[in-house]
Enzyme design. Structure first.
Site, short mmCIF file in Angstrom:
data_model
loop_
_atom_site.label_atom_id
_atom_site.label_comp_id
_atom_site.label_asym_id
_atom_site.label_seq_id
_atom_site.Cartn_x
_atom_site.Cartn_y
_atom_site.Cartn_z
N HIS A 161 0.84 -1.21 0.00
CA HIS A 161 0.00 0.00 0.00
C HIS A 161 0.87 1.26 0.00
O HIS A 161 0.65 2.18 -0.80
CB HIS A 161 -0.89 -0.05 1.25
CG HIS A 161 -1.74 1.14 1.50
ND1 HIS A 161 -3.09 1.16 1.26
CD2 HIS A 161 -1.44 2.38 2.01
CE1 HIS A 161 -3.59 2.34 1.58
NE2 HIS A 161 -2.61 3.10 2.06
N GLU A 162 1.86 1.28 0.87
CA GLU A 162 2.69 2.49 0.98
C GLU A 162 3.55 2.68 -0.27
O GLU A 162 3.76 3.82 -0.71
CB GLU A 162 3.56 2.43 2.23
CG GLU A 162 2.81 2.29 3.55
CD GLU A 162 1.75 3.36 3.79
OE1 GLU A 162 1.83 4.44 3.18
OE2 GLU A 162 0.83 3.10 4.59
N HIS A 188 1.56 4.46 -2.83
CA HIS A 188 1.62 5.92 -2.68
C HIS A 188 2.93 6.48 -3.23
O HIS A 188 2.95 7.50 -3.91
CB HIS A 188 1.52 6.33 -1.21
CG HIS A 188 0.17 6.19 -0.59
ND1 HIS A 188 -0.99 6.60 -1.20
CD2 HIS A 188 -0.20 5.71 0.62
CE1 HIS A 188 -2.02 6.38 -0.40
NE2 HIS A 188 -1.56 5.82 0.71
#
Ligand SMILES: [Zn+2]
Length: 327
Positions: free
Chosen positions: A243-244, A247
């Site tokens: 997820h990170e 980003h």
């Protein structure tokens, strides 16, 4: 072990009454101390919106920061900047034009394991967990877990172990975080620096978006016990890392913008009104077509629930790579 004695209670108790506290690492907090650093000149050139980080929290996590996702204005600024970078790039004749279909990009990864001491509770996770995390990234971004295959693969360059109680836990937006990253960050814009440790505010992780100029804050911070085999129940299969990194490659949350507007800027992730937690199959919070993309890596569901990026997200990441991170 000593992972947040009150966390399990909070997590269980929070299921029914969750406060959706998405965190905003404000530019003011992050940038102000930079005047004392040698990289100030570079950072002064960074658009304010680009210094906003994005955070992921656990179910029931209670944060002392402002609840947030990016504001519509911040999204507009970021999208305008991306368009400007792409337009400028299109005028250059020394570069390939636009994203390359099926391009294969292997991202070098430097992992910093921040420890308080030599104990597991003090952050001393084994190398095997780090290696497993890299495997999860490669599986997630290659489509091996069921999503679209993206252009990206990941290659671990180094595990850097740092024992420094002043950086443990890693406090989002703190001067200590800045000090840590300024001291430790390695490589250029295309090098992924991952910082692992205990985190403030019950956070699972946070990340910076790509910027035109390399910023010493650039990178991904992940709760060490969220790595595969870690103790963060329901969040210990490595998907926080995925997820990170999403980003870091310019993806917004699937719930960005709620039901209206351009949402996350990706056409094949149905709009959703708010983050989804746990695994609410069939959730459908917007009148627009499609159920909520709860299985997407850029939502907030349990690791066991999320398994995919979409073609639109893969394209967006590749475009951003060429705009911001490619050599
Ligand atoms: Zn996030």
């Amino acid at each position: 072990m000593g992972l947040r004695p009150n966390l399990l209670t909070r997590r269980v108790a929070g299921v029914a009454t969750t406060t959706l506290a998405l965190l905003l690492s404000t530019a003011a907090i992050g940038v102000a101390p930079a005047a004392a650093h040698a990289d100030h000149a570079d950072e002064a050139c960074v658009e304010p919106a680009d210094t906003h980080a994005h955070s992921k929290i656990k179910v029931g996590g209670i944060a002392k920061h402002e609840p947030n996702e990016l504001t519509p204005q911040q999204v507009r600024e970021r999208e305008a900047d991306l368009a400007a970078v792409l337009a400028a790039r299109a005028k250059r004749t020394d570069l390939k034009q636009g994203p390359v279909a099926n391009a294969s990009i292997t991202i070098p990864v430097v992992v910093h394991v921040i420890q308080r001491d030599s104990t597991r509770a003090g952050g001393n996770i084994p190398d095997s967990m780090v290696n497993s995390q890299i495997s999860v990234l490669n599986q997630s971004f290659s489509g091996a877990t069921g999503g679209t295959a993206t252009a990206f693969a990941f290659q671990l360059q180094k595990i850097n172990r740092v024992t420094n109680p002043a950086w443990y836990p890693i406090v989002q937006g703190s001067s200590a975080e800045r000090s840590m990253k300024t001291s430790l960050r390695e490589g250029g814009k295309g090098t992924l620096n991952i910082y692992l440790g205990e985190l403030s505010d019950d956070l699972l992780g946070w990340a910076t978006f790509p910027t035109r100029r390399l910023n010493s804050m650039d990178g991904v911070v992940v709760l060490s016990e969220s790595l595969p085999g870690g103790t963060a129940t329901n969040y210990n299969q490595g998907d926080t890392g995925t997820h990170e990194v999403g980003h870091w490659l310019n993806l917004y949350h699937t719930f960005q913008g709620g039901c209206s507007g351009s949402g996350d800027g990706v056409s094949d992730t149905p709009a959703e009104a708010s983050p989804a937690f746990e695994c609410p199959t069939g959730r459908d919070t917007c009148a627009t077509a499609g159920v909520d993309p709860i299985t997407n890596f850029m939502d907030y569901t349990y690791d066991s629930c999320m398994y995919q990026f979409t073609a639109g997200q893969a394209s967006r990441m590749l475009t951003a790579w060429n705009a911001y991170r490619a050599a």
